[in-house]
Design a protein around this motif. Structure first.
Motif, short mmCIF file in Angstrom:
data_model
loop_
_atom_site.label_atom_id
_atom_site.label_comp_id
_atom_site.label_asym_id
_atom_site.label_seq_id
_atom_site.Cartn_x
_atom_site.Cartn_y
_atom_site.Cartn_z
N THR A 184 0.87 -1.18 0.00
CA THR A 184 0.00 0.00 0.00
C THR A 184 0.90 1.23 0.00
OG1 THR A 184 -1.52 1.34 1.35
CG2 THR A 184 -0.15 -0.20 2.54
N GLN A 186 -0.20 3.96 1.33
CA GLN A 186 -0.92 4.84 2.25
C GLN A 186 -0.06 5.71 3.16
OE1 GLN A 186 -3.79 2.91 4.86
NE2 GLN A 186 -3.28 4.43 6.42
N HIS A 216 -8.79 -12.26 -6.02
CA HIS A 216 -7.43 -11.96 -5.55
C HIS A 216 -6.37 -12.05 -6.62
CE1 HIS A 216 -9.31 -12.65 -1.60
NE2 HIS A 216 -8.40 -11.80 -1.19
N LEU A 217 -5.58 -10.99 -6.72
CA LEU A 217 -4.35 -10.99 -7.51
C LEU A 217 -3.20 -10.81 -6.54
CD1 LEU A 217 -5.50 -8.47 -10.28
CD2 LEU A 217 -5.20 -10.93 -10.58
N MET A 222 -3.67 0.15 -7.15
CA MET A 222 -4.56 0.75 -6.16
C MET A 222 -4.54 2.27 -6.28
SD MET A 222 -5.21 -0.32 -2.18
CE MET A 222 -3.55 -0.60 -1.76
N TYR A 331 -3.25 1.76 12.27
CA TYR A 331 -3.41 3.21 12.08
C TYR A 331 -4.86 3.68 12.19
CZ TYR A 331 -4.26 1.32 7.41
OH TYR A 331 -4.73 0.57 6.36
N ILE A 357 -13.40 -1.04 -1.83
CA ILE A 357 -12.64 0.02 -1.15
C ILE A 357 -12.45 -0.36 0.31
CG2 ILE A 357 -12.77 2.39 -0.22
CD1 ILE A 357 -14.09 3.34 -2.70
N GLY A 359 -11.05 1.83 3.74
CA GLY A 359 -10.56 3.16 4.12
C GLY A 359 -10.85 3.45 5.58
N ARG A 362 -7.49 8.38 10.19
CA ARG A 362 -6.17 7.93 10.65
C ARG A 362 -5.92 8.40 12.08
NH1 ARG A 362 -6.68 4.87 6.21
NH2 ARG A 362 -6.04 5.92 4.28
N PHE A 400 -8.43 6.37 1.72
CA PHE A 400 -8.96 5.05 1.36
C PHE A 400 -8.22 4.50 0.16
CE2 PHE A 400 -11.41 8.33 -0.80
CZ PHE A 400 -11.56 7.87 -2.09
N GLY A 403 -9.25 -0.81 -5.21
CA GLY A 403 -8.51 -1.75 -6.05
C GLY A 403 -8.99 -1.63 -7.49
O1 4AD Z 1 -8.47 -2.91 2.29
P1 4AD Z 1 -7.06 -2.79 1.82
O2 4AD Z 1 -6.09 -3.80 2.26
O3 4AD Z 1 -6.63 -1.31 2.25
C1 4AD Z 1 -5.38 -0.78 2.18
O4 4AD Z 1 -4.41 -1.26 1.66
C2 4AD Z 1 -5.34 0.62 2.73
N1 4AD Z 1 -3.97 0.93 3.07
C3 4AD Z 1 -5.92 1.56 1.71
C4 4AD Z 1 -5.92 2.99 2.18
O5 4AD Z 1 -6.64 3.32 3.11
N2 4AD Z 1 -5.14 3.85 1.56
O6 4AD Z 1 -7.05 -2.76 0.24
C5 4AD Z 1 -7.74 -1.76 -0.47
C6 4AD Z 1 -8.40 -2.35 -1.70
C7 4AD Z 1 -9.45 -3.41 -1.43
O7 4AD Z 1 -10.69 -2.84 -1.10
C8 4AD Z 1 -9.50 -4.13 -2.76
O8 4AD Z 1 -10.28 -3.39 -3.69
C9 4AD Z 1 -8.07 -4.06 -3.21
O9 4AD Z 1 -7.45 -3.00 -2.52
N3 4AD Z 1 -7.36 -5.32 -2.93
C10 4AD Z 1 -7.09 -6.27 -3.85
N4 4AD Z 1 -7.38 -6.34 -5.16
C11 4AD Z 1 -6.97 -7.45 -5.84
N5 4AD Z 1 -6.28 -8.45 -5.27
C12 4AD Z 1 -5.96 -8.42 -3.95
N6 4AD Z 1 -5.26 -9.42 -3.41
C13 4AD Z 1 -6.38 -7.29 -3.18
N7 4AD Z 1 -6.23 -6.93 -1.88
C14 4AD Z 1 -6.84 -5.73 -1.76
#
Ligand code: 4AD
Length: 432
Positions: A184, A186, A216-217, A222, A331, A357, A359, A362, A400, A403
């Protein structure tokens, strides 16, 4: 003579033009040959009539094999029988490059075979449509954030830390030091928000997830906005406006691609209506338990059947808010009146597409953040720079991550996320 792209046919009706492309498919009889042409911009039909062209041109047309590259010359005509609406009456064909025994024929192929031939599979009309939608979502993302005063910042991809959990990291050697591919952007976006107010990052992220699911990939893109002086409620509004904008942009600019995929456009229109419904995590658990889901209790994370049930209940993208602290990253802060949940939301797409999404607001405050890092065994050496943000004028902020491939899969209405990436990386898949 003008060289045009198929997509621009409407501007050249009645003109003699040239098109460079490939033979996607062919039907021919003794008197007429129908060539399905593609040039990267679109697909349409070329018609070669034996009595209207020199004999060698008709013979060339009859002999063309799938994926031969050609430059055709002819007249653009309206064609009311085809979805595309135009065709070319071919007068001449120049063969540019031959193609022999193209492996992907118009018959059905198994998924593994198609994935092994992803470099060729991309040429199909279905993959073309999906990539057009992906491209539109990327374009619309820039338009949305640029027009609202966000600055794009690019977080590093090689990092020395792991904010979303250490089990899903790809590691590498960085001149003798451990390094990881970013999960990420973030934390870097947070630092940039303190410099530029409203920022977004948009880049590749990596997760060594062992899950073999249709969502899942291991490598995905992002979009991560981060906003200073913004509390959770305002962030939710940005999120729903952004998602509705993406859907509307695809409806406005990808009509043909949506038709190729057979996507229900009336359904997509419903997803542009704001606001999106919200349900708290507490109420979501109650809803599930009342509907015979005995396999989940307060404190558990949702599985895919749970998310699907909740999304179907609302028939629109739905925010699930205030998850238990124990299943979310370090966080996320707790609201003043409760310390067992955090101020966050996941946006769940309808039709079983799952979370698109994640999010939250923080956490801020020097001592508070230091304690959170320590409790999560995150080294103060690694996170010194992040802790610094709490030393020099910290402000409430929220952000937030959406993906890209999840959004593409959902808006395109396709079954599996592997088709939303041009060269997907998944468990057991790193070729081609
Ligand atoms: O919910 P996640 O893990 O959030 C974060 O990484 C935060 N740091 C984001 C932030 O607040 N800036 O992942 C965010 C999104 C998920 O909702 C999903 O859409 C996508 O990333 N995602 C994936 N897409 C494809 N393959 C995966 N293995 C994914 N894991 C998360």
């Amino acid at each position: 003579m003008e060289r045009i792209r198929i997509i621009d046919s409407k501007d050249h009706v009645g003109e003699i033009v040239q098109i460079g492309g490939w033979i996607a498919n062919k039907r021919s009889s003794g008197k007429i040959a129908f060539l399905q042409l593609r040039d990267g911009s679109a697909f349409f039909q070329g018609v070669v009539v034996k009595t209207e062209v020199p004999e060698e041109v008709f013979n060339t047309a009859k002999g063309l094999s799938q994926e031969t590259s050609v430059i055709v010359t002819g007249e653009i005509r309206e064609d009311s029988r085809s979805k595309f609406g135009y065709e070319i009456g071919i007068q001449n064909i120049e063969v540019v490059g031959e193609s022999n025994d193209y492996p992907i024929t118009p018959k059905e192929h198994g998924t593994d075979f198609l994935m092994d031939n992803r470099h060729l599979w991309l040429r199909s009309s279905r993959q073309h449509a999906i990539m057009q939608i992906r491209n539109e979502i990327i374009r619309a993302t820039y338009e949305f954030y640029n027009s609202r005063g966000f600055t794009k910042i690019d977080p590093p991809i090689l990092t020395s830390s792991a904010p979303e959990g250490t089990t899903e990291l790809f590691s590498t050697d960085y001149f003798g030091q451990d390094a990881y591919l970013s999960q990420t952007g973030q934390l870097y976006a947070e630092a940039a928000a303190m410099a530029f107010g409203k920022v977004f990052s948009f880049g590749p992220t990596f997760r060594a997830e062992k899950s073999k699911t249709r969502r899942h990939l291991t490598e995905f893109w992002m979009i991560e906005p981060e906003m200073a002086f913004v509390k959770h409620e305002e962030s939710l509004q940005v999120q729903e406006q952004y998602v509705a904008f993406l859907v509307q942009s695809v409806l406005d600019n990808c009509d043909y691609a949506l038709d190729v995929l057979g996507r229900d456009k009336e359904l997509l229109k419903i997803y542009t209506e704001l606001p999106f419904p919200r349900i708290s995590y507490d109420d979501a658990i109650k809803l599930l338990n009342e509907n015979d889901f005995d396999d989940i209790t307060w404190g558990d994370d949702f599985g895919s059947p749970h998310e699907t049930f909740i999304a179907n209940h609302f028939s629109k993208p739905v925010f699930i808010t205030n998850y238990p602290k124990g299943i979310k990253p370090f966080y996320m802060p707790s609201p003043e009146d409760r310390d067992d949940v955090v101020i966050c939301a996941d946006l769940i797409a309808p039709e079983g597409y799952g979370e698109i999404i994640g999010g939250s607001e923080r956490a801020i405050g020097y001592d508070n953040m230091k304690q959170r890092l320590e409790e999560n065994n995150l080294s103060l050496d690694e996170y010194g720079w992040y802790l610094d943000l709490n030393k020099y004028g910290p402000v409430p902020h929220s952000g937030f991550g959406l993906g890209l491939e999840r959004a593409v899969t959902w808006i395109s209405g396709i079954e599996h996320i592997r088709e939303a990436s041009p060269f997907p990386r998944m468990l057991h898949r790193i070729y081609p």
